[in-house]
Design a protein around this motif. Structure first.
Motif, PDB file in Angstrom:
ATOM      1  N   ILE A   1      38.912  77.539  87.794  1.00 40.36           N
ATOM      2  CA  ILE A   1      39.860  77.459  88.858  1.00 40.36           C
ATOM      3  C   ILE A   1      39.048  76.346  89.266  1.00 40.36           C
ATOM      4  N   VAL A   2      38.071  75.688  88.318  1.00 38.61           N
ATOM      5  CA  VAL A   2      37.453  74.461  88.475  1.00 38.61           C
ATOM      6  C   VAL A   2      38.472  73.544  87.873  1.00 38.61           C
ATOM      7  N   ILE A   3      38.356  73.732  86.654  1.00 38.10           N
ATOM      8  CA  ILE A   3      39.475  72.851  86.254  1.00 38.10           C
ATOM      9  C   ILE A   3      40.815  72.481  86.595  1.00 38.10           C
ATOM     10  N   GLY A   4      41.887  73.520  86.942  1.00 39.44           N
ATOM     11  CA  GLY A   4      42.552  73.620  87.692  1.00 39.44           C
ATOM     12  C   GLY A   4      42.498  72.397  89.406  1.00 39.44           C
TER      13      GLY A   4
ATOM     14  N   PHE B   1      44.030  67.181  91.301  1.00 37.01           N
ATOM     15  CA  PHE B   1      43.784  66.111  92.821  1.00 37.01           C
ATOM     16  C   PHE B   1      44.028  65.020  91.176  1.00 37.01           C
ATOM     17  N   SER B   2      43.740  64.670  89.641  1.00 37.77           N
ATOM     18  CA  SER B   2      44.105  63.492  88.843  1.00 37.77           C
ATOM     19  C   SER B   2      45.859  63.818  88.805  1.00 37.77           C
ATOM     20  N   ILE B   3      46.297  65.017  89.088  1.00 35.37           N
ATOM     21  CA  ILE B   3      47.957  65.056  89.503  1.00 35.37           C
ATOM     22  C   ILE B   3      48.234  63.989  90.595  1.00 35.37           C
ATOM     23  N   SER B   4      47.638  64.722  91.385  1.00 35.67           N
ATOM     24  CA  SER B   4      47.983  63.735  92.841  1.00 35.67           C
ATOM     25  C   SER B   4      47.799  62.369  92.868  1.00 35.67           C
ATOM     26  N   GLY B   5      46.539  62.309  92.571  1.00 41.63           N
ATOM     27  CA  GLY B   5      46.818  60.680  92.373  1.00 41.63           C
ATOM     28  C   GLY B   5      45.526  60.474  93.226  1.00 41.63           C
ATOM     29  N   LYS B   6      44.348  60.895  93.409  1.00 36.76           N
ATOM     30  CA  LYS B   6      42.949  60.827  93.996  1.00 36.76           C
ATOM     31  C   LYS B   6      42.322  60.964  93.035  1.00 36.76           C
ATOM     32  N   GLY B   7      42.027  61.022  91.820  1.00 32.70           N
ATOM     33  CA  GLY B   7      41.575  60.741  90.928  1.00 32.70           C
ATOM     34  C   GLY B   7      40.919  62.067  90.203  1.00 32.70           C
TER      35      GLY B   7
END
Length: 110
Positions: A51-54, A59-65
């Motif tokens: 769940i944490v990896i998901g 958040f990395s894909i949505s641009g928030k890093g």
């Protein structure tokens, strides 16, 4: 966000939820302390990690890093669960917690 990314994130969340559910059922249904110890330390750790990896992928894909807190949660989860299970099992052996009748082999009696 692409369809492939959404599929991967959804798969991680479903996999994490499934492992967490299996761990919770094992904790509730298994017969003695030593077998119940496997539920939260094995399956639930993998479930929470997935769940944490998901979340990290989302958040990395949505641009928030990726935040440091997500990485630290994953690292500490995978480090502390086996250690705490080992300490709990050793403490239970020292105070003489009973096992099931069908348990084969008792290495602490040797």
């Amino acid at each position: 966000m692409s369809l492939i990314a959404e599929t991967i994130i959804s798969a991680m969340l479903l996999l994490g939820g499934a492992f967490t559910l299996v761990g919770a059922i094992g904790l509730a249904r298994l017969p003695d302390f030593f077998t119940r110890l496997h539920g939260p330390t094995k399956a639930t750790t993998l479930g929470a990690g997935a769940i944490v990896i998901g979340s990290m992928i989302f958040f990395s894909i949505s641009g928030k890093g990726v935040e440091v807190s997500e990485i630290l949660i994953t690292v500490f989860l995978f480090m502390t669960a086996p250690v705490s299970a080992n300490i709990l099992a050793k403490a239970a052996m020292h105070i003489g917690v009973r096992t099931m009748e069908e348990t084969k082999g008792k290495p602490w009696d040797q």
